[in-house]
Each structure stands twice: as C-alpha cells, then as structure tokens.
Design an enzyme around this catalytic site. Structure first.
Site, PDB file in Angstrom:
ATOM      1  N   CYS A  44       0.708  -0.900   0.167  1.00 31.21           N
ATOM      2  CA  CYS A  44      -0.203   0.105  -0.111  1.00 31.21           C
ATOM      3  C   CYS A  44       0.610   1.219  -0.094  1.00 31.21           C
ATOM      4  O   CYS A  44       0.847   1.428   1.462  1.00 31.21           O
ATOM      5  CB  CYS A  44      -0.576  -0.224   1.097  1.00 31.21           C
ATOM      6  SG  CYS A  44      -1.647   1.208   1.097  1.00 31.21           S
ATOM      7  N   CYS A  67       0.053   3.679   2.541  1.00 32.59           N
ATOM      8  CA  CYS A  67       0.585   3.575   3.778  1.00 32.59           C
ATOM      9  C   CYS A  67       2.213   3.580   3.921  1.00 32.59           C
ATOM     10  O   CYS A  67       2.123   4.471   5.741  1.00 32.59           O
ATOM     11  CB  CYS A  67       0.059   1.747   4.368  1.00 32.59           C
ATOM     12  SG  CYS A  67      -1.236   1.190   4.037  1.00 32.59           S
TER      13      CYS A  67
END
Length: 183
Positions: A108, A111
C-alpha cells in the site's frame, strides 16, 4: 561478388547506427562472404542499495534514482513497533494508556507515505499514548475482527475498547484532534 558488396553495405548501415560497443566485428578480409551473427559484448546490469539510494550500473554508465518516500521515512529516527496476532492482547487490549494502531500493508503506497506521520505522533505522545503498526497481510484475523476494509486505517483503543477509527491518510492535525479527545 554481389554478396560481398551486400554484406559490406549492411555492415556499414549497422556500424553507423549503433554505439561503438554494439557494432558488429568487421569482416576479417574482403573475401568474407558469410555474415557472423551480431555480438553484443560488455553489457551488464547490476544494482546496489546504499543509504536509501539505488544505483544501477551498466556498460554505458551509472544511473542513480532515489526514492523520496523512503528518504522521508529514513529522516525520522523514531520507529513505531509492530503488533501481531500473538502480541495483540498484551500490547493493545491490556494497555493502561490509550493505544493508536495503524493498520497497513507493505504493498500500500499511501500506508508507506503515512509511516512518518505515525512516527511523529509516537514521538509527540511519548509516555501518554502507545503507537503500533499492524500488517494486515500478516494478521488478517485481527483486521477482519475490527472490520478493516480500507488501509491505512488508524484505530484508537482505550482500556481495550475501540473508541475511534480514522480511515485513509489524513493530515497529522486530524489525528492529534482525535487522540486528544481520549487523553
């Protein structure tokens, strides 16, 4: 005779358009009729990682590319510890102070960009709030228990109960407002 002229004409076309390292070898003599296959020599690719910089080396030169996201993350000296399924109860549910958990995954991008924000929060609230990261790929049962459908998700736990959830990479000020409600 025409094959010799054809091969010399082809040789001159190839040798004028290619870099010196990629030109085919010249014929050994004027009587050379059979063409040998093109030989590409001196081409190698290697990479090294040093100080968060990737260096690619080839026979034609060295190229450097830096990753600004990891460069930003490396400037933060405070590392946020990870929590797993085995340590979840002891670190999060049985904690005496509020706990902030970032649900994330290595694939991600948002993230990974959000890690410095969580690290700054951990540094800012040292002694008052505990901050942890939970990799949803490594601990899927905890992620499903709390209904994590989108990452990054930040959850705030007080006395083992989920009190608040912030979904997405939000500004640090939004997180501080949410955390300050439980102090």
């Amino acid at each position: 005779m025409s094959t010799i002229l054809d091969s010399l004409a082809i040789s001159s076309i190839f040798s004028s358009n290619l870099r010196p390292s990629l030109r085919p070898s010249p014929p050994p003599s004027a009587a050379w009729v059979r063409r040998s296959p093109l030989k590409f020599t001196g081409f190698s690719i290697s990479y090294t990682i040093f100080n968060n910089q990737v260096s690619l080396a080839s026979s034609s030169g060295i190229y450097r590319r830096t990753n600004s996201v990891s460069g930003e993350a490396s400037d933060v000296a405070f590392d946020v510890p990870s929590v797993t399924e085995e340590t979840w109860d002891s670190l999060v549910l049985n904690a005496t102070e509020p706990v902030v958990v970032e649900f994330w995954a290595p694939w991600c991008g948002p993230c990974r960009m959000f890690h410095p924000v969580i690290s700054d929060l951990a540094k800012q609230y040292t002694g008052r709030v505990k901050c942890f990261k939970l990799n949803t790929d490594d601990s899927p049962s905890i992620a499903s228990r709390y209904g994590i459908r989108s990452i990054p998700t930040i959850m705030i736990f007080v006395n083992g109960e989920k009190k608040d959830a912030i979904i997405g990479a939000v500004p640090k000020t939004s997180l501080t407002v949410s955390i300050d409600k439980f102090l």
